[in-house]
Write a protein that holds these residues in place. Structure first.
Motif, PDB file in Angstrom:
ATOM      1  N   GLU A 120       5.011  -7.743  -4.991  1.00 14.81           N
ATOM      2  CA  GLU A 120       6.007  -8.208  -4.029  1.00 14.81           C
ATOM      3  C   GLU A 120       5.898  -7.424  -2.720  1.00 14.81           C
ATOM      4  N   ALA A 121       4.664  -7.208  -2.299  1.00 16.95           N
ATOM      5  CA  ALA A 121       4.410  -6.400  -1.109  1.00 16.95           C
ATOM      6  C   ALA A 121       5.083  -6.973   0.133  1.00 16.95           C
ATOM      7  N   ALA A 122       5.056  -8.289   0.282  1.00 15.58           N
ATOM      8  CA  ALA A 122       5.654  -8.904   1.464  1.00 15.58           C
ATOM      9  C   ALA A 122       7.162  -8.676   1.494  1.00 15.58           C
ATOM     10  N   ALA A 123       7.798  -8.786   0.335  1.00 16.57           N
ATOM     11  CA  ALA A 123       9.248  -8.567   0.260  1.00 16.57           C
ATOM     12  C   ALA A 123       9.597  -7.115   0.571  1.00 16.57           C
ATOM     13  N   LEU A 124       8.765  -6.199   0.110  1.00 18.27           N
ATOM     14  CA  LEU A 124       9.008  -4.785   0.401  1.00 18.27           C
ATOM     15  C   LEU A 124       8.874  -4.515   1.895  1.00 18.27           C
ATOM     16  N   ARG A 125       7.863  -5.082   2.520  1.00 19.89           N
ATOM     17  CA  ARG A 125       7.648  -4.846   3.954  1.00 19.89           C
ATOM     18  C   ARG A 125       8.829  -5.342   4.788  1.00 19.89           C
ATOM     19  N   GLU A 126       9.508  -6.374   4.300  1.00 19.75           N
ATOM     20  CA  GLU A 126      10.681  -6.887   5.016  1.00 19.75           C
ATOM     21  C   GLU A 126      11.826  -5.884   5.011  1.00 19.75           C
ATOM     22  N   ARG A 127      11.817  -4.971   4.036  1.00 21.32           N
ATOM     23  CA  ARG A 127      12.875  -3.954   3.938  1.00 21.32           C
ATOM     24  C   ARG A 127      12.600  -2.748   4.842  1.00 21.32           C
ATOM     25  N   LEU A 128      11.366  -2.644   5.331  1.00 21.35           N
ATOM     26  CA  LEU A 128      10.952  -1.458   6.071  1.00 21.35           C
ATOM     27  C   LEU A 128      10.737  -1.782   7.549  1.00 21.35           C
ATOM     28  N   PRO A 129      10.775  -0.763   8.397  1.00 23.61           N
ATOM     29  CA  PRO A 129      10.461  -0.984   9.806  1.00 23.61           C
ATOM     30  C   PRO A 129       9.040  -1.531   9.949  1.00 23.61           C
ATOM     31  N   PRO A 130       8.775  -2.290  11.009  1.00 28.41           N
ATOM     32  CA  PRO A 130       7.434  -2.861  11.187  1.00 28.41           C
ATOM     33  C   PRO A 130       6.376  -1.779  11.383  1.00 28.41           C
ATOM     34  N   VAL A 131       5.196  -2.060  10.841  1.00 23.90           N
ATOM     35  CA  VAL A 131       4.053  -1.151  10.959  1.00 23.90           C
ATOM     36  C   VAL A 131       2.858  -1.959  11.431  1.00 23.90           C
ATOM     37  N   THR A 132       2.172  -1.470  12.448  1.00 27.19           N
ATOM     38  CA  THR A 132       1.000  -2.184  12.957  1.00 27.19           C
ATOM     39  C   THR A 132      -0.184  -2.003  12.021  1.00 27.19           C
ATOM     40  N   GLU A 133      -1.139  -2.918  12.116  1.00 29.00           N
ATOM     41  CA  GLU A 133      -2.340  -2.811  11.296  1.00 29.00           C
ATOM     42  C   GLU A 133      -3.145  -1.566  11.664  1.00 29.00           C
ATOM     43  N   GLU A 134      -3.107  -1.189  12.935  1.00 32.41           N
ATOM     44  CA  GLU A 134      -3.803   0.018  13.365  1.00 32.41           C
ATOM     45  C   GLU A 134      -3.204   1.255  12.709  1.00 32.41           C
ATOM     46  N   ALA A 135      -1.862   1.279  12.633  1.00 33.04           N
ATOM     47  CA  ALA A 135      -1.190   2.414  12.006  1.00 33.04           C
ATOM     48  C   ALA A 135      -1.487   2.457  10.509  1.00 33.04           C
ATOM     49  N   LEU A 136      -1.563   1.283   9.888  1.00 30.51           N
ATOM     50  CA  LEU A 136      -1.887   1.228   8.461  1.00 30.51           C
ATOM     51  C   LEU A 136      -3.301   1.710   8.200  1.00 30.51           C
ATOM     52  N   LEU A 137      -4.208   1.346   9.074  1.00 32.66           N
ATOM     53  CA  LEU A 137      -5.593   1.782   8.915  1.00 32.66           C
ATOM     54  C   LEU A 137      -5.691   3.300   9.009  1.00 32.66           C
ATOM     55  N   ALA A 138      -4.982   3.870   9.966  1.00 27.54           N
ATOM     56  CA  ALA A 138      -4.981   5.329  10.117  1.00 27.54           C
ATOM     57  C   ALA A 138      -4.308   6.002   8.932  1.00 27.54           C
ATOM     58  N   ALA A 139      -3.320   5.321   8.338  1.00 25.68           N
ATOM     59  CA  ALA A 139      -2.567   5.898   7.225  1.00 25.68           C
ATOM     60  C   ALA A 139      -3.435   6.097   5.985  1.00 25.68           C
ATOM     61  N   LYS A 140      -4.506   5.324   5.859  1.00 28.44           N
ATOM     62  CA  LYS A 140      -5.392   5.495   4.702  1.00 28.44           C
ATOM     63  C   LYS A 140      -5.922   6.929   4.647  1.00 28.44           C
ATOM     64  N   GLU A 141      -6.465   7.376   5.762  1.00 32.34           N
ATOM     65  CA  GLU A 141      -7.024   8.727   5.809  1.00 32.34           C
ATOM     66  C   GLU A 141      -5.923   9.773   5.780  1.00 32.34           C
ATOM     67  N   GLU A 142      -4.798   9.484   6.425  1.00 35.09           N
ATOM     68  CA  GLU A 142      -3.685  10.435   6.439  1.00 35.09           C
ATOM     69  C   GLU A 142      -3.141  10.656   5.030  1.00 35.09           C
ATOM     70  N   LEU A 143      -3.054   9.597   4.250  1.00 35.84           N
ATOM     71  CA  LEU A 143      -2.572   9.723   2.869  1.00 35.84           C
ATOM     72  C   LEU A 143      -3.554  10.522   2.033  1.00 35.84           C
ATOM     73  N   ARG A 144      -4.828  10.261   2.224  1.00 35.00           N
ATOM     74  CA  ARG A 144      -5.857  11.019   1.495  1.00 35.00           C
ATOM     75  C   ARG A 144      -5.788  12.496   1.873  1.00 35.00           C
ATOM     76  N   ALA A 145      -5.640  12.764   3.161  1.00 33.09           N
ATOM     77  CA  ALA A 145      -5.571  14.152   3.614  1.00 33.09           C
ATOM     78  C   ALA A 145      -4.321  14.842   3.092  1.00 33.09           C
ATOM     79  N   ALA A 146      -3.193  14.127   3.057  1.00 28.24           N
ATOM     80  CA  ALA A 146      -1.946  14.707   2.542  1.00 28.24           C
ATOM     81  C   ALA A 146      -2.072  15.033   1.060  1.00 28.24           C
ATOM     82  N   THR A 147      -2.742  14.154   0.318  1.00 28.12           N
ATOM     83  CA  THR A 147      -2.944  14.392  -1.113  1.00 28.12           C
ATOM     84  C   THR A 147      -3.829  15.610  -1.331  1.00 28.12           C
ATOM     85  N   ASN A 148      -4.900  15.715  -0.577  1.00 20.05           N
ATOM     86  CA  ASN A 148      -5.793  16.866  -0.698  1.00 20.05           C
ATOM     87  C   ASN A 148      -5.083  18.167  -0.312  1.00 20.05           C
ATOM     88  N   ALA A 149      -4.257  18.092   0.722  1.00 22.88           N
ATOM     89  CA  ALA A 149      -3.516  19.284   1.149  1.00 22.88           C
ATOM     90  C   ALA A 149      -2.513  19.700   0.077  1.00 22.88           C
TER      91      ALA A 149
END
Length: 207
Positions: A120-149
């Motif tokens: 239900e990803a689309a329904a969840l996104r409706e509950r959250l503030p909008p996020v651009t595709e560029e920000a989501l793309l950057a978040a992939k590496e940021e999440l990986r880096a946060a996990t490693n840290a």
């Protein structure tokens, strides 16, 4: 001291701990940074199985969290299946910089209403503030880096609250974390101090 709360939406214990984590900043002052990490990657690094991967522990964990939620009066319902895929939702929250309102909304969607964040990803996104595709793309590496840290800091499970260099794992560690904030010398006296250097007795063979 800096306070960072490491979490994965896949954890019902994180959902149960969240209200108390947010209250830390209100009651004791000092904002708590909410940082998404990938629990599966943490388990893989330390060579552990998650609670849901051990059949008897899975049932016990599910019952325990349901019981604790009912005792605390917290709305709680397991999603249709568990574990579920939380990666995309974690990237959303990473892109939103762990915004507390967004984190609360995501946890409520999953554990308060019992919904699958992947299916239900689309329904969840409706509950959250909008996020651009560029920000989501950057978040992939940021999440990986946060996990490693987090792993580098010694995090081995979720949820974990880091207060300075001290780690408090699990929802049931919150009272100890609050005591430590009230008394930063808590671990430097008596038996607490001795435990920090307790030698290893025997070591279980692996393989």
């Amino acid at each position: 001291m800096k306070r960072t709360w490491y979490f994965d939406l896949i954890s019902p214990f994180a959902y149960l701990a969240l209200p108390r984590v947010l209250a830390l900043g209100e009651v004791m002052g000092g904002e708590v940074e909410l940082r998404p990490i990938v629990f599966g990657a943490v388990l893989s690094h330390w060579g552990q199985l998650g609670p849901a991967e051990i059949a008897p522990k899975r049932v016990q964990t599910y019952r325990q969290t349901q019981f604790q939620a009912e005792q605390a009066g917290i709305p709680f319902r397991f999603p249709p299946r568990h574990p579920f895929r939380s990666l995309e939702a974690l990237r959303l929250l990473t892109a939103l910089r762990g915004d507390p309102a967004a984190v609360q909304a995501a946890f409520a969607f999953i554990w308060g209403e019992g919904r699958d964040p992947h299916e239900e990803a689309a329904a969840l996104r409706e509950r959250l503030p909008p996020v651009t595709e560029e920000a989501l793309l950057a978040a992939k590496e940021e999440l990986r880096a946060a996990t490693n840290a987090a792993i580098a800091a010694g995090v081995f499970g979720v949820p974990t609250l880091a207060i300075g260099a001290e780690l408090f794992w699990g929802a049931d560690a919150m009272p100890m974390a609050e005591a430590f904030l009230a008394d930063p010398a808590l671990f430097q006296r008596g038996e607490m101090a001795r435990l920090g250097d307790l030698p290893l007795g025997i070591e279980r063979r692996r393989g």
